[in-house]
Design an enzyme around this catalytic site. Sequence first.
Site, mmCIF file in Angstrom:
data_model
loop_
_atom_site.group_PDB
_atom_site.id
_atom_site.type_symbol
_atom_site.label_atom_id
_atom_site.label_comp_id
_atom_site.label_asym_id
_atom_site.label_seq_id
_atom_site.Cartn_x
_atom_site.Cartn_y
_atom_site.Cartn_z
ATOM 1 C CD GLU A 105 -2.858 -1.335 2.296
ATOM 2 O OE1 GLU A 105 -2.282 -1.531 3.379
ATOM 3 O OE2 GLU A 105 -4.095 -1.299 2.170
ATOM 4 C CD GLU A 125 -3.316 -6.603 3.966
ATOM 5 O OE1 GLU A 125 -3.391 -7.282 2.916
ATOM 6 O OE2 GLU A 125 -2.557 -5.630 4.100
#
Length: 697
Positions: A105, A125
């Site tokens: 990210e 995740e």
Amino acid sequence: MTASYEVRDGIAVVTMDNPPVNSLGFGNRRFIAESVRRAQDDAAVHAIVLTGRGRAFCGGADIREFNKPEATMAPDIVDVIRVVEGCEKPVVAAIHSVVMGGGLELAMSCHYRVVRRGTQVALPEVRIGILPGATGTQRLPRLIGLEPALNMIVSGDTVMSEVLAAMPGQKLFDRLVEDDVVLAATELAHDIANLRPLPRSRERKVEHPDAEAYLQFARNMVAAKWPHYPAPLRCLDCIAQSVRLPFDAAVDYERVAVTELLWSPESAALRNAFFAERAASKIPDVPSDTPKREIKSVAVIGAGTMGGGISMNFLNAGIPVKILETKQEALDRGIATIKKNYEAQVKKGKLKEDKYAQRMALQTTTLDYADLKDADLVIEAVFEELGVKETVFKQLDAVMKPGAILASNTSTLDVDKIAAFTKRPEDVVGMHFFSPANVMKLLEVVRGAKTGKDVLATVMAVAKKIKKTAVVSGVCDGFIGNRMIEQYSRQAGFLLDEGATPQQVDKAIEKFGFAMGPFRMGDLAGNDIGWAIRKRRAVERADMKYSRTADKLCELGRFGQKTGAGWYDYQAGKRDAIPSELVNKMIEDHRKELGITPRKISDEEIVQRLVFSLVNEGAHILEDGTASKSGDIDMVYLTGYGFPIYRGGPMHYASEVGLFNVVQAMDRFAKNPNDDAAFWKPAPLLAKLAAEGRSFV
Ligand code: NAI
């Protein structure tokens, strides 16, 4: 931390350094944000290169901060990302080795990205029940397209940098390089230093010819594939916003979704499993720097069901194995089974021919103990009889070189007694594999009273090498897993006596998520094994009450699939469990003998009685030190007994239900005249924690 900020020829090179994977702990987050601001304010800097020292660009959030205040201390990951993306000078990410989770990210918020071939790229995740909640669900579709992004995020799979870089139209990587990625990023930084406007991933549009139709199709697939998990569908919901909402609104949506998931029981369960797995390899009184012995060759005694499977683990890891038997025929049979297993893998395309040949070449056989003397580790897997083990260990003691580790795969015998057959009890340890030993992840490492710390440390390292989840258990009847399953089986028997059928019990617990209910499991493993154990216990522990149904079943010769009949009927060559009228009648007749009027038992009660019987024995196991932490018990059940991973293991599940509620339910069961009141006496630790409003974890 030796993170560095260096200006070279107008380019600020910002190097993260937070070993082992430059995770985004508080110190690292602050360092990145401050370095970018510093570069922005320095008139001599024209562009910034962001990279990571050591083994990764950045592995994501710092799990060491988990549940600690530092995790939420500003700047958080989203703050850092905002600073990087908002920088008015170009920021070039120089990515190598590993870029995952928050690390990816962060990279996607940079204006340019240069990557080294061989880098592992992932947003994993979902595997801990959440989603990439620091703008990942919005940026990845903008950079690689809707469909590939959805696949990566929903699966959590790792994709190699060169695969992504080769995708037509991708904007994730501006350059793919073979070696010096910082040099290449610096060159790019010089080239684009004055180029404006800066390319920002948030400003890109997600192109797709028919996004809504695709999303509907994907929704159906995801819902069918992960029926027990909320996270994959929530990932999809967020990704869908990348085509529906402006960036900032979609990011707000993502934030709400990730917060919701963080509170979900499934995520709590997956996180428990994630941390318990890491913690299992740590033994409280065996420091991580304990010296280990070198294991370069292995010997296995016995080429039966377990010996063959155990050997395959080592062959797969490239470690030579010498197998000993008493007769050549037994050796031939064992080797033929190993070959058959490998050939099946080759046929399915799971193993290449040359790998198969390499593995078989590592394997040798013998009938003579003297041939084993140089092995670093020997694992015994002969018949489960103390007398046979005694003969084997005395011979091993006589021939093995000093420093060799002598392990037993016994599933019920006393490892201390086995150790006492030798003059080197400190070298003796239990290595309890589960069947099929080449497939099942669990390895119970049984620590004898005299087992050396270096022996334990070595065996834990060996387990890692052969890709097992090792859990340390003290010496007791059944160790952690089988000691608990015995209580579960006893309770399953009482349920039959009271009015349930085998199929009702199996269905209820399978709906809860177990891979297989107790009766189907018994038919698979062989009901005669439990029968033999009960006969032994009848002498050793006459106070322990059992239902007689399982004995009656065995008296009929119904041992399970291997005899074509068990709790269920089986058609020749098939494994489908067909409810048996004969067995149901046998159970009814037994109830009449006991004078029990059958009652309808709810699925909820079945599940509670089975799971809480595991929990109570688990509490005893914690209390007497057989297991050193509740996470170890959970790992045993998740990796060896088919406990549903989204429920986190029995001890975690009990804590989620609330120990107070568990004890209340047990009190209720104890009052049932057809159950065994003594069975439901809460373990002192369970009673204490429940009274104090605490939990195991
Ligand atoms: P098995 O009966 O399939 O194999 C035992 C092998 O040992 C036979 O091939 C036999 O010829 C050989 N053997 C017997 N005495 C010997 C001796 N003195 N020297 C050399 N070889 C000898 O038995 P299995 O199922 O492989 O079990 C072996 C051990 O593993 C037992 O201690 C058992 O409790 C344990 N175990 C079994 C599990 C299972 O699911 N079958 C699971 C975990 C542990």
